[in-house]
Write an enzyme that holds these catalytic residues in place. Sequence first.
Site, PDB file in Angstrom:
ATOM      1  N   THR B 206       0.811  -1.220   0.000  1.00 34.03           N
ATOM      2  CA  THR B 206       0.000   0.000   0.000  1.00 34.03           C
ATOM      3  C   THR B 206       0.848   1.275   0.000  1.00 34.03           C
ATOM      4  O   THR B 206       1.845   1.358   0.709  1.00 34.03           O
ATOM      5  CB  THR B 206      -0.904   0.000   1.246  1.00 34.03           C
ATOM      6  OG1 THR B 206      -1.661  -1.205   1.227  1.00 34.03           O
ATOM      7  CG2 THR B 206      -1.845   1.185   1.262  1.00 34.03           C
ATOM      8  N   GLY B 245       2.441  -3.098   8.563  1.00 41.47           N
ATOM      9  CA  GLY B 245       2.609  -3.369   9.988  1.00 41.47           C
ATOM     10  C   GLY B 245       4.069  -3.615  10.323  1.00 41.47           C
ATOM     11  O   GLY B 245       4.785  -4.290   9.585  1.00 41.47           O
ATOM     12  N   GLU B 488      -6.210  -6.041   2.689  1.00 41.81           N
ATOM     13  CA  GLU B 488      -6.208  -7.211   1.798  1.00 41.81           C
ATOM     14  C   GLU B 488      -7.351  -7.145   0.783  1.00 41.81           C
ATOM     15  O   GLU B 488      -7.914  -8.165   0.409  1.00 41.81           O
ATOM     16  CB  GLU B 488      -6.280  -8.508   2.609  1.00 41.81           C
ATOM     17  CG  GLU B 488      -5.173  -8.667   3.635  1.00 41.81           C
ATOM     18  CD  GLU B 488      -3.794  -8.496   3.028  1.00 41.81           C
ATOM     19  OE1 GLU B 488      -3.588  -8.954   1.897  1.00 41.81           O
ATOM     20  OE2 GLU B 488      -2.924  -7.882   3.677  1.00 41.81           O
TER      21      GLU B 488
END
Lengths: 727, 727
Positions: B206, B245, B488
């Site tokens: 992303t 993350g 996702e």
Amino acid sequence: MNLLKKSKIYNCGTDLPPYKNTWLLTRLILHVPSVIIVTHIQPTWPIYTSELSKQLRPFFLNMSSATVNPDLARERAGASFDVKELTNILYGGPENVKKRRYLHNVAIQDPVLARTKPWAFRSREEEYNESLRQNIYMYKKMKEMGLNFVERAYYSEAATPTEANAIGVHSGMFTPTIEKQGTEDQKAKWLPLARDLKIIGTYAQTELGHGTFIRGLETIATYDARTKEFVINSPTVTSVKYWPGGLGKTSNCCLVMAQLETQGKRHGIHMFMVQLRDFNTHKLLPGVEAGDIGPKFGFNGNDNGYLRLNNVRVPREHMLMRYAKVLEDGTYIKPPDQRIGYGTMVFIRALIISNISKPLGQACTIAVRYSAVRRQTEVSPGGIEAQIIDYQTQQYKLFPMVATAYAMHFTGQFIQRYYTKISDEIEAGNLESFSVLHALCAGLKAFSTWNCTAGIETCRLCCGGHGYSHASGLPKLYSFHTPGCTYEGENNVMMLQLARFLMKIYPDIKRGAPLNEFLQCYTVDLSKKSCMTEEVALGSLVKAYEHRAARLLEDAAHNMERLVRSGKSRQEAWNASTVALTWAATAFCHLFVVNSFVDLVNKSQTDKNTKDVLTKLCKLYAVHGIIERLGEFIQDGFISPLQITNLQNKLTQLMAEIRPNAVAVVDAFDYPDKILDSCLGRYDGQVYQALYEYAKNSPFNEKEVLDSYFKYVKPSQGEGTSALSRL
Amino acid sequence: MNLLKKSKIYNCGTDLPPYKNTWLLTRLILHVPSVIIVTHIQPTWPIYTSELSKQLRPFFLNMSSATVNPDLARERAGASFDVKELTNILYGGPENVKKRRYLHNVAIQDPVLARTKPWAFRSREEEYNESLRQNIYMYKKMKEMGLNFVERAYYSEAATPTEANAIGVHSGMFTPTIEKQGTEDQKAKWLPLARDLKIIGTYAQTELGHGTFIRGLETIATYDARTKEFVINSPTVTSVKYWPGGLGKTSNCCLVMAQLETQGKRHGIHMFMVQLRDFNTHKLLPGVEAGDIGPKFGFNGNDNGYLRLNNVRVPREHMLMRYAKVLEDGTYIKPPDQRIGYGTMVFIRALIISNISKPLGQACTIAVRYSAVRRQTEVSPGGIEAQIIDYQTQQYKLFPMVATAYAMHFTGQFIQRYYTKISDEIEAGNLESFSVLHALCAGLKAFSTWNCTAGIETCRLCCGGHGYSHASGLPKLYSFHTPGCTYEGENNVMMLQLARFLMKIYPDIKRGAPLNEFLQCYTVDLSKKSCMTEEVALGSLVKAYEHRAARLLEDAAHNMERLVRSGKSRQEAWNASTVALTWAATAFCHLFVVNSFVDLVNKSQTDKNTKDVLTKLCKLYAVHGIIERLGEFIQDGFISPLQITNLQNKLTQLMAEIRPNAVAVVDAFDYPDKILDSCLGRYDGQVYQALYEYAKNSPFNEKEVLDSYFKYVKPSQGEGTSALSRL
């Protein structure tokens, strides 16, 4: 408000070409401080540049509103109507809009109220401290400026938009309850202290084991005629007061709702003024155990508290005795009407109804602006990526929420006017219309909070991943406003209160007795079919909502009758019908909202283009509502299959028609950037740069390497990694 | 798992009379440490008594599970079926249940994993530090114990139930991607390092301006044949990687997804291994700008990060080259099949589908137990207040969510089995079924995350005011799992991917070509009416869902055809039909879930009583789904008015029938208190005492008077208040 009359008001958002804003802003703030500039283009960040690291300053200086994102600029240029016109309709005319902007800007430009860092970067303690500091300042400032109720709302929404308010219950419930339920002596003694914040009070109703059903409260106040005192106790764990705002640490006084016992008899719940803390040391008084209840989903700047009372004695004069009374010898005098004590409750619910559209309007502003700026997925292979607002699925989620924000806004205004009318009657001792108002406010409180808070989440989810960051401002809007579904009456209970009222008047409906103006829908002939044409006129939409409301009430009533006939008691039949009753009451509220919106559209004196936009929003609200609960409208064949197709086509058509005006329609809510507090909702649309800067300022980035690396990561890697110089 | 075989397993929840628990627990922990005790009655609090103030210890010692709330005890005693039996069905038989409990308890009894204070009392930094410490420990421990994939899930859900995981992407995406897409050389070099945490990696896809549409990513990797390196750059603000993350502070390596450019040509997105930080100092390497993105709605123990790359060079061997390749001279070799790179994506989506029912099951456990304990409003005047679970409106909200948790759990298991089957085929190079799996996982990922997260919020709202406190554990469940709707693959896009697949096979449907097993619903005769009788059989419910799915697909197809005939291009017609297409795809998913549940019920070999409960839950799921989207089922007259009445009566009847088993049905999910982490959901039902203790421990209560009182409140009061000694 004298300053307002004297000042020249500029609105940088619409009155001046954008490139002049920065210059004007700088010039006027620096050199002409007595002039108020209405800077509705408030870049989100400059507000707290002063305390940010120096390296960022050049960035902020470059990021003026002079560079509006071209997608957003094009949207605004393409609107078919005058945004100012719609803003005037929303806030009651140009004078009110001017006042609202003025008060916003007084707050925004006040350095004492400036935000020193983004809301989410604060610890809970910082949040509480900042909120307390700002709210005390704001409280005094509003008094100084002599603002009325509406003006206070405008000023405070810009002064502390994101702060939970530790003294909110003091001004919103403690003081008004003394005003409404205190005797003249009590008012004379306590109100001046309260208004000067010499005492800070809260309102303790909810207990650990008792919420909406206030008759079940366990806290007990026993009158001791010997000493002429009430002895107040929390006899059980479940009787511990829990949740009152500002109770934990801030308040030194409290209105405690307790069961009254005198001369060995119970007389139901009454209000008692209890001092909690020493006025000098702020320490808890003997017999008082109180504290903060810990972190919550939101509201963490508020010290919602718990309170356990152990033989706390207050003088007889500390019971609020405007209506019910306890004489010196302990004789109990009943209030003239039991319902009279519900005044504050209905007032607060009416207030919730008129306020809950605001955060939805803000969420819509953020989501629509971002959707105009965000581009994702090429529509044709190799082409430019589309603005996500062009996707029908995005429109189907967002536009009905924009329409909902409008619908609820107008409904809130309607209820405010009605409340004022009825409460004047109540003050004059006429309680005739009270039950309608009470039922209406109960149902609409549930309907509006459910729909608006769900709408905020819809808006957040429409912003994809970035909507999840506190940088978007959206999670906070949801977590701050979702308690509206629970406080001041749990929503399911509220909806059933309305249902109970409707079932009470059901016999009147059946025998054709004259009905209150709001209940005329129940006189419709249920055998008639919808007259809706391809055009889908507003009138035919209202008729569909009327039919559905009337049919669902009849369904619920029949259901209850069937159960009673089968041998159940009325109470059992009621309990076995509450889902159907909720549907009936919800349908009534939905109709009420549609009617309020249609009424506004019909009555508004505005130009053709603005009226056209309003009509489309109104129609979208009504059509979307039918599509989403289609079964309830078509179950008995009221709407035919062809009419359903017409409705579905109309929905698609309305979304396409609203599309070019979407940004202008949310601009009309006229929320400055400080209120939106969102990297995604900025007026200038510079969302990516703002997100990037937000990230760079994250407190985690103050150190390049966190201590936890040396504490946990490195020791776990053994020696292998250090030996690797490069992968 | 050797220890498991050797240990005597006790389950304090069901195998032993409750009053023995405390004694047994104390004795065995103190004296027989090698015996594992399955203490599924884990009081929430004792876990962290060790670090709480001494005054609380006596309280905790008294608060054993010996005193189960009598309401809850009565519910359990009144269940008509054996809870163990249902637990066995949920988790695949007694051996697996034993294993699951064993692993839960290994984690719960491990002092290294003990929680030192409630989750919500932590600052973000504490949250991150604790999460990092525990997750690194857990990672090593799981390796040491040699746990397989399923066992790891059991162990970790109890080890760090509420912690966002800064190394989650390392184990969940970074390592598996190397395994799946790395060459043998790359695997040999990097996997040992990754598995030992000598390198900690993340997965950066992303970007600020690019999410689900990965072809739009801007990060670019240009091959330099001279030095045999890739030069990686973030050319714009929108190309800055955002959200991965563990990227902000924890990771020292990263798989970067970037556009590949070689020999002057672009070849689409590929994966590159990039070292971000020095292995010794953990400082960022030259050209790498990275940091944390700041606080979010949830996941605050995770350092989701941003990454900007400026001419960062990596060797040619750092491109993952199992499929696509770049030769030394820069020649690009295409992968055998473009879709092959989607493997990890589909794997993760299948995982989301099977995991998202878990938090819903936990939320239901909390809300149902609390609803059995909470009493509110007397049903008959002066009578005892009713358990709120007895209110039909509460049942109408909660029970369908319980049924949804079961439905999604079984659907998740179904998908896991199907995924394993298909991915074996894919590994063998057979991609035939891949498109079905891909479409199915896309649609179900959206359907399951939307429904389960909305269900969590429904459960929270069912817990009234206390549901809003972090003490309930519910806000965290929502804010932690709602990103599943976005990550996702954004849900709207996902649903449309399924719709695209369905429209692709639509011509096959029309010409009667053989269809995949899941698509048989599209062969139904749409002119037939429902055969549903008053009994409302499962078979007739499935037929209703089949009819609706087939009709909505046909509607969407006709809509597109109409638009094409009116002169629009196929792309334009698609864009103007996405709402209808989403309805069609959603209906397909809904049918798939109903089918999975019915299939499980039909096949399960269990006793009559357990099967009866399962059947009722299944039926409730299907009936409630019809009632909530009634219009779609009745629009064409498929279901008659009489059948609608039957369905509504069935719904009421099912709720009443499930009522006596409600607590047992959620007990069967078998979540120990440490996982629920909720004052409201405690197995022993002592909710009020727990809330009270939670409040007393709030960090705000460490001081009786906060500094802010002296700083802000006192100065604002002038001298008036101090002069008042008592009100």
